[in-house]
Design a protein around this motif. Structure first.
Motif, short mmCIF file in Angstrom:
data_model
loop_
_atom_site.label_atom_id
_atom_site.label_comp_id
_atom_site.label_asym_id
_atom_site.label_seq_id
_atom_site.Cartn_x
_atom_site.Cartn_y
_atom_site.Cartn_z
N PRO A 5 0.85 -1.20 0.00
CA PRO A 5 0.00 0.00 0.00
C PRO A 5 0.88 1.24 0.00
O PRO A 5 1.96 1.23 0.58
CB PRO A 5 -0.79 -0.13 1.31
N ASN A 6 0.43 2.26 -0.68
CA ASN A 6 1.23 3.48 -0.74
C ASN A 6 0.64 4.49 0.25
O ASN A 6 -0.42 5.05 0.03
CB ASN A 6 1.19 4.06 -2.16
N PRO A 7 1.36 4.71 1.34
CA PRO A 7 0.79 5.56 2.40
C PRO A 7 0.70 7.02 2.00
O PRO A 7 0.09 7.81 2.72
CB PRO A 7 1.76 5.37 3.56
N TYR A 8 1.31 7.39 0.88
CA TYR A 8 1.31 8.80 0.48
C TYR A 8 0.19 9.12 -0.49
O TYR A 8 -0.06 10.29 -0.79
CB TYR A 8 2.64 9.16 -0.19
N LEU A 9 -0.45 8.08 -1.00
CA LEU A 9 -1.40 8.29 -2.08
C LEU A 9 -2.79 8.58 -1.53
O LEU A 9 -3.38 7.74 -0.84
CB LEU A 9 -1.44 7.03 -2.95
N CYS A 244 4.02 13.97 6.34
CA CYS A 244 3.65 12.64 5.86
C CYS A 244 2.40 12.12 6.56
O CYS A 244 1.61 11.39 5.98
CB CYS A 244 4.81 11.68 6.03
N GLY A 245 2.26 12.43 7.83
CA GLY A 245 1.10 11.96 8.57
C GLY A 245 1.20 10.50 9.00
O GLY A 245 0.29 9.98 9.63
N VAL A 246 2.31 9.85 8.65
CA VAL A 246 2.42 8.43 9.00
C VAL A 246 3.70 8.13 9.78
O VAL A 246 4.15 6.99 9.85
CB VAL A 246 2.35 7.54 7.73
N ASP E 120 7.51 2.38 3.42
CA ASP E 120 7.65 3.40 2.38
C ASP E 120 8.00 2.70 1.08
O ASP E 120 9.13 2.23 0.90
CB ASP E 120 8.76 4.38 2.78
N PRO E 121 7.07 2.60 0.16
CA PRO E 121 7.31 1.77 -1.03
C PRO E 121 8.43 2.31 -1.92
O PRO E 121 9.11 1.54 -2.59
CB PRO E 121 5.97 1.81 -1.76
#
Lengths: 278, 317, 157, 660, 346
Positions: A5-9, A244-246, E120-121
């Motif tokens: 999963p892409n946490p930035y998307l 980033c929030g993560v 982080d991908p």
């Protein structure tokens, strides 16, 4: 694309309605564009999300509609900077990005069976609103609910009609206050911590939840201490510049604690364990 | 007494009247670091004068609310004058120890000359020679080969502003060719110059050491290079952004830069960025007969104008 | 290129950006228009209140980002609507012009001139001459930086 | 944001050489544009209504109109969007007429260019912010500079309208050029008889304060609130005491002072009153001719003055007045006759200017109205008038027509005949310009009734011959060279800007043209306004004018002032600089470079120094923005981001086209 | 694993072969300064100097695109916009050649940050494709202090292949399968009896660094000194707030995210950020919890020597590479700060 999963998307969301709350605060009622995502989206009261205005950037806002009301997600935005300035130009039908829910939530389970006093200033009412509405939707779980809410002037009070309606329906006890007298205001005048002291809610079996400008929080925490509220019965939210929030970008830490993942909700007991860097 | 002893005694005498004195110290044999002297015991850490490479004036703006003693070389004194002239610091809160300077060594040059310079244990300067001691070797270098560039073209070995001069003023020697490097660069074709900057800026890491080491760059936290309002630059680290930043920095220094060279010294990548600033300085000298940091009275040329400009021809198309 | 029929126009344009003060030169360009003084079409005019508002950085930014030429035009000296703006501009822009070669940019790509609101003909002559000059110089070297950056991005993976 | 784009055809003015529909179609794909249409006439009533409806129906919060120059219609469309509830600064214009359709020949390139201009307007608009004007009180006093007929008219109209009026006149009397004229065309009535009563009204009006022998030293401030410094030049006579009896002049032994009122025809006394009807009727001393000042003796005037008004110690004095508007009526001056050596100007005493000739004709002039040659006092039997001396003459860089010369030359030819009936009169002219009420008829009278010989052609030279002057020139109608003998040659010297007008323009921050005449704000629609708000023009300072035109313009300027003053408060333009105190490092370079003194130093709460803009003083030039390395001070509506948005688009779009 | 020998003159050929299959990040020396970069064809790195920069950009570039966004307007209603988001993860394999043991260790410190609870991908895609060929440090300099952080000049941790310097080349030691693979070439010859030579250099290097201060175990001292503003003021006095220390650091990971757009397209980019910058924690409201540079330095030191170790079993977020010490324009020495912190805060 990878399977991770892409946490930035962000997910795409659509603005359903824009409510002008005060001259510099607007509430955005949004829904996720993807129906499946909309259905599966769950959150707890107090959790935040990152809203994106593509081309401008992201900023963090609490989801201030309660999880018990699913027709839309509401975010109240005060115009202070670049992203919020752009958000304020959006209208119903416009699209934005939404990343969330992020962070922790209010310990509402621990509040069951107790009285609750909400103490808020200005835009600080936004994070408390989600919990307040959540409690009203589970009214039987909680005792007396008192709200002390102040702003600079009558025009700067958020959700005023909504809260006055709750009061009139006998659901809550409400004290609204403004900093300075004005001809169009017949209610209380004075600073929130002072009114809280006057109200003097009994600390016994009561939880206080507070949010507002840093200076107000400081005096409110002191007032609650005087009123005898135990550290674990005082709950507040912290704010930090976030990217980033993560938990990766490195700026929202207070000591080793990251506001974005470990917060934004803290009890005073938790705060006292953190380094003094607010 | 040696210069360092004179300096130590002068500071010791004034220290009680001051919040702190800025000098140079530390134990790096190739370069001294800024030394913030608050108590007499700090005086023991004073370094030797040929290592006084940095320009302490960079600290003055952020310390402007304090009563500061400052040791300046001739070149540093020009930065102080420029800061005073621009109203960024106030003379009464400043006590200046003026230090006539015979030149400082450039650690980067020594590093280029000696592979094991990083292991140096000692450095001594004697009669035009520099001795560098390392665990395995003793290297002897010509002083001229390792003096900082600005010292090789120094016209102001004596401070232009001070409250107290440490030791004797140094006679000003023959004034060397000021802009030889620039002439050489300008002999290149336009294409070659363009390519030179592309390759140079590729190596820039956008660390802003050049900006932050600059005594005259006082915007710092609010530099337009980092802001989105105005949004002159993105945060991308491609050549066009990094190059434009250098141009922006240079142009903001036009008519202000004293060529102290701190930008170039601070650069961790060894990029020759002073060249752009020197070019602007030369043009401003030729156009307006002005050099920054020489006196307190004249108005910087880009903050004023003449109705009839002597050296600017009217432009026609 | 063309938005009319998809075909290339007969003349190959270059990108020229003009910063014109509202009071004199913008008016001069208007006067040229009112007088139907025909001009090459390359120039794109950005209106500013005063040539004193034109920071040299706009010019460098434009030249470094791909503009082939930049023209700044203001009121004649002594005739500034704001009395002094163009006099500050003249110093700043002259320094800039002399700085450009150090960046590897032909100084001829940038010019600053004075044209009053009544000088429609002068405006026409100036635009024509400047456009011809830029065409003689050809496209800006900024293209190289763009390509260089694109290559580095690919190399940085 | 939701932006609407309206591309105007302006009939065929734009649509003729720009594909407006294609521009609108392209604009539909611009960021944040939700509506893009073309429209036949955006400024017309239906055009504006369509904009308003679109704002309401589409929820637009920004509008771009691509049409003519914003100098023409920006104000119009700003009002339009305001009517629909938008802030007027959420509007941008793309000038696709003056800058595109009227100057480019290739329709494709024009369309491409127009599309770009619309795009940069959109890009800028995306960074626009609503701005709100601040209001400030108006000082309802008006300053009139120059008291010729235009200034007098303006002052009287203002004063009659109830405004306190300050009149500043450089010479010792009001009246200007008109007071020097003998008669006026085409009625041939006595000039000073017409003007005199107005001069008296001016002097006696209780709303008017007159400063004669005074000049503007400095003007600061802004519309509604100007501060003016007036230098009252020393006259060495206390005008509070002087009764204008003239005894001093009668007794003055120094009788060779240049007589400026009489255009240096003849001499006057060192202490004098310029002419009998002078207002104020006060004596003043010409120190360059006075024996007291030259040789430190005499003092006769002081002895004879019955009221002890003579004060040799008097100094120039600067007084300050506050006004809300300024009318400039400084008139013109004739070019220096010595520039015209080919006509004998400055070389032969019997070659005079037209204005000198007026004085020679005038009954109150130096010759008492008797026509005499200056060289020997004989009565002229042949007078030659030469037109267009320094007018319509490219060889002198004076393409300008002075406008009134044809008429006064005819008048002077007629008057010559009435003074000396047997005198021949010849006029060398290029063209006759007589487009006014009764004007052409007047010329006919000069030619037919008064038998003036009109020769169409340029004079090549004037030279002495047998004690007279030979005038040689072409007669282009006959195609021959001709030579006329003259006793007196009158040159219709061209009108130039009044002496010192450039300095004055700089003080007032107004523009002037190549000849030094002040520039009006718009040649058609704003002939009385200047580009500096609150400063208006009247009379020949804007360009040569005859008396009725000057009077009309004086009244027009007064009307403008009264319209301005009809409001209690004015709105300041919000396009001013603004300081971001967080960024400001307090170096105050902006304060030092501001041309208007619109920046002040303030202390922040933490004691640090900050700059602050005085909004009502700031004129919005943006010099401060460029000066500030930190961009702690930004000019609203022309911020870096707004201009960068335009630059960035123009560059990026271009680079994207170039092959990578 | 066994050692093989690579002669110095064979280095270019080896790199040439590596270049065929992967991107090669290695230090290039220009104007006396060695810095890592992606080599171009036929570019020969300089392995003789301690590189001024760390190779972290190979896995964590200074600028990268997180995703692009493109707006598409509906033809019938221009106010209706569809937004497409798309992103791309690195696919090209890469080798970092000439990393120092401290650099390899730096990547090991970054791994738990980018590959912890939240993955982080972008980082992981590069990291998985990265082979690290380190060169042991025979000539550490006076700024080096790797032993004080748990490493050493010949520490193999984190490397896939370690090159041990000898007079005329290197002894190569494969440490992982991926590293071993790179050795399967005719350019490498058996090490023979060269090992003692390498060992003696190693002993000398370790002896040289014997005095390196121990940077570990400072957590309590830090917490004790947290409120000692005078201490932090003095530690930060000379700091000019540039970004050298973080940008050259092999372990620093803080980043910024910003949007850039042009027309209907744009991208969200990630760039390195720096905790000594005032803007790092500046909130839109004007509030800044770390207003003074002393507080920012405190956070920087705290992050490396207290917060990180508390989360990661006492490991400090510092590899002792000495780059910040070498390059600081004000001569600030992180060793001195931690030493005096441990002394004063004990």
């Amino acid at each position: 694309m990878s399977s991770l999963p892409n946490p930035y998307l962000p997910s795409l969301a659509r603005i359903l309605e824009v409510v002008v709350e005060t001259p510099d605060i607007k509430s955005f009622r949004v829904e996720l564009c993807d129906e499946a995502a909309r259905e599966s989206f769950t959150f707890e009261p107090g959790q935040v999300a990152q809203l994106s205005v593509f081309g401008t950037g992201e900023a963090t806002f609490v989801i201030n509609s309660p999880p018990t009301r699913r027709e839309y997600l509401q975010f109240s935005v005060m115009r202070v900077g670049e992203v919020t300035g752009r958000l304020h130009m959006l209208q119903a039908g416009d699209k934005l990005g939404l990343r969330g829910p992020l962070g922790n939530h209010f310990p509402y389970q621990d509040m069951r069976g107790k009285d609750v006093v909400f103490v808020a200033g200005g835009i600080g009412m936004a994070p408390l609103r989600t919990l307040l509405l959540f409690m009203l939707d589970n009214r039987g779980d909680y005792g007396r609910i008192r709200v002390v809410y102040g702003a600079r002037g009558p025009a700067n009070l958020c959700y005023r009609q909504e809260m006055e309606a709750m009061r009139d329906a006998g659901q809550i006890e409400l004290i609204l206050t403004v900093d300075q007298k004005s001809p169009d205001w017949a209610g209380q005048v004075g600073l929130v911590p002072n009114l809280l002291m006057e109200l003097a809610p009994p600390a016994d079996n009561c939880v206080a939840v507070t949010c507002g400008p840093p200076i107000m929080i400081r005096y409110t925490l002191a007032a609650l201490e005087k009123l005898g509220f135990a550290d674990e019965n005082v709950v507040t939210t912290l704010e930090r510049r976030m990217k980033c929030g993560v938990g990766l970008c490195g700026r929202c830490n207070v000591g080793g604690t990251l506001i974005c993942v470990d917060g934004p909700v803290f009890t005073r007991a938790q705060l006292k364990a953190l380094p003094d860097e607010f | 007494m040696s210069t360092i002893d004179l300096l130590r005694e002068a500071i010791r005498a004034k220290l009680p009247d001051l919040d702190m004195v800025l000098a140079w110290g530390g134990d790096d044999p190739l370069r001294a670091s800024p030394l913030f002297i608050r108590t007499e015991s700090d005086l023991e850490n004073l370094a030797a004068p040929h290592l006084y490479v940095s320009n302490l004036a960079v600290n003055l703006y952020s310390l402007r609310s304090k009563k500061i003693g400052l040791v300046v070389k001739g070149c540093d004194s020009r930065s102080v004058i420029q800061l005073l002239k621009e109203g960024l610091i106030a003379r009464p809160s400043l006590y200046i120890f003026g230090l006539p300077c015979e030149g400082v060594v450039d650690a980067a040059k020594i590093n280029r000359e000696i592979p094991d310079a990083g292991r140096a244990t000692g450095l001594a300067v004697r009669s035009g020679r520099v001795m560098v001691q390392t665990p395995e070797n003793e290297h002897i270098l010509d002083l001229d080969a390792v003096l900082a560039d600005r010292c090789l073209r120094c016209r102001y070995p004596n401070p232009l502003i001070y409250d107290q001069l440490i030791g004797e003023a140094i006679p000003v020697g023959e004034i060397p060719d000021l802009y030889q490097d620039l002439d050489e660069f300008e002999a290149l074709s336009l294409d070659a110059r363009h390519d030179f900057w592309m390759e140079t800026m590729r190596r820039c890491v956008r660390c802003y050491a050049c900006r932050n080491a600059c005594p005259l760059c006082v915007c710092k936290a609010h530099c337009v290079a980092d802001s989105r309002e105005p949004h002159w630059l993105t945060l991308e680290t491609n050549v066009s952004q990094k190059w434009f930043f250098q141009v922006l920095h240079s142009m903001h220094l036009a008519g202000r830069c004293t060529e102290c060279g701190e930008c170039e010294r601070a650069c961790p990548m060894g990029l020759p960025i002073l060249l752009m600033r020197r070019k602007l300085n030369r043009e401003i000298r030729e156009l307006f007969g002005y050099e920054a940091g020489l006196d307190l009275m004249t108005t910087p040329p880009l903050s004023t104008f003449s109705i009839e400009e002597e050296n600017i021809a009217e432009r026609e198309l | 290129m063309s938005v009319v029929d998809g075909k290339e126009p007969s003349v190959k344009e270059l990108r020229i950006i003009g910063f014109l003060c509202n009071w004199c030169s913008y008016g001069g360009a208007d006067t040229a228009g009112v007088s139907r003084f025909s001009q090459p079409t390359d120039l794109r005019i950005i209106r500013v209140p005063c040539s004193g508002r034109v920071t040299p950085l706009f010019v460098v930014k434009a030249l470094m980002s791909g503009a082939d030429g930049v023209l700044v035009s203001g009121c004649h000296p002594r005739d500034c609507h704001y009395s002094e703006g163009n006099l500050y501009a003249r110093r700043r822009l002259e320094v800039l012009k002399r700085f450009l070669p150090t960046l590897g940019i032909e100084p001829e790509r940038f010019e600053y001139i004075w044209v009053s609101a009544s000088e429609g003909e002068r405006w026409q002559t100036s635009v024509t001459a400047f456009t011809e000059r830029i065409h003689a110089l050809g496209p800006s070297p900024a293209v190289k930086v763009n390509r260089y950056d694109a290559r580095l991005v690919a190399g940085g993976l | 944001m939701r932006i609407g784009v309206f591309v105007c055809h302006c009939g065929t003015n734009i649509a003729g050489t720009v594909d407006c529909a294609a521009v609108a179609a392209a604009a539909q794909q611009f960021p944040e544009v939700v509506l893009a249409v073309d429209t036949p006439y955006a400024c017309s009533e239906p055009g504006q209504r369509a904009i308003i409806e679109a704002i309401e129906q589409k929820g637009l919060n920004g509008v771009v109109v691509a049409s003519c120059t914003p100098r023409m219609h920006e104000a119009t469309f700003r009002r339009t969007v305001e009517r629909a509830g938008l802030n007027r600064y959420m509007f941008e214009m793309a000038n696709i007429r003056e800058h595109v359709s009227w100057v480019g020949r290739d329709k494709k390139l024009n369309t491409f260019k127009a599309t770009d201009l619309v795009r940069i307007a959109v890009e800028k608009l995306r960074y626009n912010r609503p701005l709100t004007a601040k209001s400030f009180a108006v000082n309802k006093r008006v300053l009139v500079i120059g008291a010729g007929v235009a200034g007098i008219q303006a002052a009287l109209d203002c004063a009659d309208g109830g405004l306190e009026t300050i009149v500043v006149e450089r010479t010792s009397t009001v009246g200007g050029k008109m007071a020097k004229l003998d008669k006026t065309f085409p009625t041939v009535d006595c000039s000073v008889c017409v003007l005199g009563p107005k001069m008296v009204d001016l002097a006696q009006h209780r709303k008017i304060k007159l400063y004669a022998m005074s000049e503007i030293a400095d003007l600061s401030g802004y519309v509604g609130n100007f501060e003016v410094s007036i230098r009252r030049k020393a006259t060495y006579v206390d005008w509070n005491k002087c009764t204008g009896c003239g005894l001093c002049a009668d007794k003055c032994p120094s009788r060779k002072a240049p007589d400026h009122f009489n255009e240096l025809v003849g001499r006057t006394t060192a202490i004098s009153i310029p002419f009998p009807q002078a207002i104020p009727k006060k004596a003043s001393i010409d120190a360059s001719s006075c024996l007291h000042f030259l040789k430190d003796r005499c003092g006769v005037c002081a002895k004879v003055c019955p009221v002890e008004a003579i004060d040799f110690e008097q100094q120039d004095e600067v007084v300050k007045e506050s006004v809300g508007a300024v009318v400039v009526a400084t008139g013109f001056d004739l070019l220096d006759i010595r520039r015209f050596g080919q006509y004998g100007g400055g070389r032969f005493p019997d070659v005079v200017t037209s204005l000198q000739y007026e004085r020679m004709l005038s009954a109150s002039g130096p010759t008492g109205g008797h026509l005499k040659c200056p060289s020997d006092g004989r009565e002229p039997k042949s007078v030659v008038f030469i037109s267009c001396v320094g007018s319509r003459d490219r060889s002198m860089d004076r393409a300008i027509c002075s406008g009134f010369c044809c008429m006064y030359t005819a008048k002077q030819a007629i008057l010559t005949k009435s003074h000396v009936p047997d005198c021949e009169t010849h006029v060398f002219y290029m063209d006759i310009r007589a487009p006014g009420k009764g004007y052409d008829e007047f010329i006919r009278r000069a030619q037919e009734e008064y038998r003036t010989n009109y020769v169409r052609g340029r004079v090549s030279s004037v030279y002495p011959k047998n004690g007279r002057l030979a005038v040689r020139g072409a007669d282009t109608l006959l195609g021959t060279q001709t030579e006329v003998m003259a006793d007196l040659v009158v040159l219709a010297v061209g009108a130039g800007a009044a002496e010192g007008s450039r300095d004055l323009a700089e003080k007032l921050r107004i523009s002037y043209d190549a000849y030094g005449f002040f520039m009006e704000s718009h040649p058609k629609l704003k002939p009385v306004e200047t580009n500096t708000a609150g400063v208006f023009l009247a009379g020949a300072c804007q360009g040569p004018k005859d008396i009725p035109a000057s009077v009309a313009m004086g009244s027009a300027a007064a009307g403008k002032v009264m319209a301005l003053f009809s409001k209690e408060r004015l709105e300041s333009d919000p396009q001013v600089a603004q300081v971001n105190a967080v960024r400001c490092v307090g170096c105050l370079k902006c304060l030092r470079t501001c041309p208007f003194g619109a920046i002040q130093e303030v202390q922040a709460r933490d004691g640090s120094t900050k700059a602050q803009v005085i909004e009502s003083v700031c004129q919005g030039c943006g010099v401060c923005t460029v000066t500030c390395t930190d961009r702690a001070i930004e000019l609203q509506h022309f911020t870096d981001n707004q201009l960068l948005a335009e630059v960035n688009y123009l560059c990026r779009s271009w680079m994207e086209k170039s092959p990578a | 694993m066994s050692l093989v020998f690579l002669a110095r003159e064979n280095l270019p050929a080896w790199i040439g072969r590596l270049y065929q299959d992967m991107a090669v990040f290695a230090p290039m020396t220009i104007n006396g300064v060695a810095a890592f970069r992606a080599l171009g064809q036929d570019e020969i790195p300089d392995l003789s100097r301690i590189p001024a920069s760390s190779p972290k950009a190979a896995v964590f570039p200074q600028t990268e695109t997180l995703f692009t966004f493109t707006s598409r307007k509906h033809a019938d209603d221009l106010s209706q916009v569809d937004i497409d988001l798309s992103y791309h993860l690195a696919e090209v394999p890469r080798v970092i050649l000439g990393a120092r043991p401290c650099d390899a260790r730096g990547l090991k410190l970054m791994d738990p940050v980018f590959g912890g609870k939240v993955k982080d991908p972008y980082y992981l895609a590069r990291r998985e494709r990265t082979i690290i060929v380190s060169q042991a440090c025979a000539m550490p300099d006076r700024a080096c202090f790797c032993p004080g952080t748990g490493g050493g000049p010949y520490d193999p941790a984190g490397s896939d292949l370690l090159l041990l310097p000898v007079a005329d080349g290197w002894l190569a030691q494969g440490l992982t399968e991926a590293g071993e693979k790179l050795l399967a070439q005719d350019l490498f010859t058996p090490a023979g009896d060269r090992e003692p030579e390498a060992q003696s250099l190693k002993d000398k290097a370790e002896a040289y660094l014997a005095q390196a201060p121990d940077m570990r175990g400072a957590e309590q001292a830090f917490e004790n000194l947290f409120k000692d503003e005078a201490f932090w003021d003095q530690a930060t006095a000379g700091c000019v707030r540039c970004r050298i220390c973080a940008y050259l650091c092999p372990a620093c990971t803080c980043f910024n995210i910003t949007d850039e757009e042009s027309g209907l397209k744009g991208e969200r980019i990630r760039t390195w950020d720096h905790c000594m910058s005032y803007m790092f924690t500046q909130e839109a409201s004007g509030h800044n919890p770390r207003m003074q540079k002393a507080f920012r330095m405190r956070n920087r030191i705290g992050h490396k020597f207290c917060y990180y170790p508390q989360l990661h079993g006492g490991t400090v977020s510092c590899t002792g590479c000495g780059r910040c010490v070498r390059a600081c324009p004000s001569g600030i020495d992180i060793r001195r700060i931690v030493e005096s912190m441990k002394r004063k805060g004990a």
